[in-house]
Design a protein around this motif. Structure first.
Motif, short mmCIF file in Angstrom:
data_model
loop_
_atom_site.label_atom_id
_atom_site.label_comp_id
_atom_site.label_asym_id
_atom_site.label_seq_id
_atom_site.Cartn_x
_atom_site.Cartn_y
_atom_site.Cartn_z
N GLY A 278 -7.16 3.64 -4.84
CA GLY A 278 -8.42 4.11 -3.84
C GLY A 278 -8.39 5.58 -3.88
O GLY A 278 -7.72 6.36 -4.60
N ASN A 279 -9.11 6.07 -2.73
CA ASN A 279 -9.29 7.44 -2.48
C ASN A 279 -7.99 8.15 -2.27
O ASN A 279 -7.68 9.38 -2.53
CB ASN A 279 -10.40 7.78 -1.70
CG ASN A 279 -11.68 7.60 -2.24
OD1 ASN A 279 -11.90 7.67 -3.37
ND2 ASN A 279 -12.78 7.45 -1.32
N ASN A 280 -7.23 7.42 -1.32
CA ASN A 280 -6.03 8.17 -0.67
C ASN A 280 -4.82 6.92 -0.64
O ASN A 280 -3.65 7.47 -0.07
CB ASN A 280 -6.39 8.43 0.79
CG ASN A 280 -6.65 7.51 1.55
OD1 ASN A 280 -6.59 6.36 1.36
ND2 ASN A 280 -7.03 7.97 2.76
N THR B 272 -2.45 4.24 -13.76
CA THR B 272 -1.42 3.55 -13.29
C THR B 272 -1.46 2.28 -12.71
O THR B 272 -0.80 1.29 -13.03
CB THR B 272 -0.71 4.79 -12.38
OG1 THR B 272 -0.27 5.90 -12.93
CG2 THR B 272 0.78 4.02 -11.51
N ALA B 273 -2.44 2.32 -11.91
CA ALA B 273 -2.98 1.05 -11.07
C ALA B 273 -3.08 0.02 -11.93
O ALA B 273 -2.57 -1.30 -12.01
CB ALA B 273 -3.85 1.10 -10.18
N ALA B 274 -4.03 0.06 -13.05
CA ALA B 274 -4.52 -1.01 -14.11
C ALA B 274 -3.25 -1.16 -15.15
O ALA B 274 -3.37 -2.48 -15.45
CB ALA B 274 -5.64 -0.17 -14.97
N LEU B 275 -2.61 -0.28 -15.37
CA LEU B 275 -1.51 -0.57 -16.26
C LEU B 275 -0.15 -1.13 -15.74
O LEU B 275 0.48 -1.93 -16.38
CB LEU B 275 -0.83 0.54 -17.20
CG LEU B 275 -2.02 1.04 -18.07
CD1 LEU B 275 -1.69 2.25 -18.71
CD2 LEU B 275 -2.60 -0.04 -19.30
N SER B 276 0.00 -1.26 -14.51
CA SER B 276 1.22 -1.57 -13.85
C SER B 276 1.31 -3.28 -13.96
O SER B 276 2.62 -3.60 -13.86
CB SER B 276 1.34 -1.06 -12.34
OG SER B 276 0.05 -1.87 -11.56
N THR B 277 0.35 -3.81 -14.31
CA THR B 277 0.48 -5.42 -14.48
C THR B 277 0.60 -5.75 -15.64
O THR B 277 0.43 -7.14 -16.02
CB THR B 277 -0.73 -6.24 -13.48
OG1 THR B 277 -1.86 -5.74 -14.22
CG2 THR B 277 -0.77 -5.72 -12.24
N VAL C 124 0.90 -1.33 -0.06
CA VAL C 124 0.15 0.10 0.16
C VAL C 124 0.84 1.30 -0.28
O VAL C 124 1.78 1.31 0.73
CB VAL C 124 -0.90 -0.14 1.47
CG1 VAL C 124 -2.01 1.09 1.32
CG2 VAL C 124 -2.03 -1.39 1.34
N SER C 125 0.65 2.07 -0.70
CA SER C 125 1.40 3.30 -0.96
C SER C 125 0.35 4.80 -0.90
O SER C 125 -0.67 4.44 -1.41
CB SER C 125 2.21 3.37 -2.20
OG SER C 125 2.83 4.85 -2.70
N GLU C 126 1.05 5.79 -0.42
CA GLU C 126 0.23 7.00 -0.42
C GLU C 126 -0.10 7.30 -2.02
O GLU C 126 0.75 7.16 -2.74
CB GLU C 126 0.87 7.95 0.33
CG GLU C 126 0.34 9.19 0.51
CD GLU C 126 0.73 10.29 1.43
OE1 GLU C 126 1.60 10.99 0.81
OE2 GLU C 126 0.87 10.30 2.46
N GLY C 127 -1.03 7.67 -2.33
CA GLY C 127 -1.58 8.19 -3.61
C GLY C 127 -3.16 8.20 -3.64
O GLY C 127 -3.71 8.40 -2.79
N GLY C 128 -3.52 8.01 -4.76
CA GLY C 128 -5.13 7.81 -5.03
C GLY C 128 -5.86 9.22 -5.60
O GLY C 128 -5.15 10.12 -5.84
#
Length: 166
Positions: free
Chosen positions: A131-133, A99-104, A80-84
């Motif tokens: 997520g939100n954050n 970013t999340a969707a393409l990372s895999t 888990v990383s800060e972001g969102g």
């Protein structure tokens, strides 16, 4: 009526139905591979969750759950990383999800097809979510595939890349 459901009601249902002892994990492997894999499995010790922090600040939780049959167990890795969404601006809106969707879809020396084939063979999955954050990545595999899964997981998180066809 959905809005009337309380957190306590949801937790009660989860405790009742989401029990590790009731889960069945299957995987089809070539003849003879299952016996060879089972023979090489180390015995695991049962204990309480262990919490520690690595020198780089990464907090780690190890929580072994014994298998009732002594068979292969399931390993879940989460980062888990800060972001969102809360950190996005009107100009950057949607970049977290992208970013999340393409990372895999490619990482390090691994192509999207390589990643998908590995997790399919390993009886597991990998995903990135915004997520939100937070941004988080989760991978699950049977424990006999843990070493390779951790290597792929690390590449997905640290070195995502897209091939031209992606």
């Amino acid at each position: 009526k959905i809005q009337a459901v309380t957190a306590e009601q949801l937790q009660s249902v989860a405790r009742r139905y989401f029990q590790f002892d009731h889960m069945i994990v299957t995987r089809m492997v070539p003849a003879g591979a299952a016996a060879a894999g089972a023979a090489s499995q180390p015995t695991s010790s049962v204990g309480k969750a262990q919490f520690f922090t690595l020198p780089n600040g990464l907090r780690v939780v190890l929580n072994p759950i014994p298998s009732a049959t002594g068979s292969l167990g399931l390993v879940s890795m989460v980062l888990v990383s800060e972001g969102g969404l809360f950190l996005e601006t009107p100009d950057t809106n949607g970049l977290g999800n992208l970013t999340a969707a393409l990372s895999t879809k490619g990482a390090g020396q691994w192509s999207a097809d390589d990643i998908a084939a590995f997790f399919d063979q390993a009886g597991g999955s990998i995903k990135g979510v915004c997520g939100n954050n937070t941004l988080y990545w989760q991978a699950s595999v049977l424990n006999d595939s843990f070493d390779k899964a951790l290597a792929v997981f690390a590449q997905v998180v640290q070195h995502p890349r897209l091939d031209e066809k992606e």
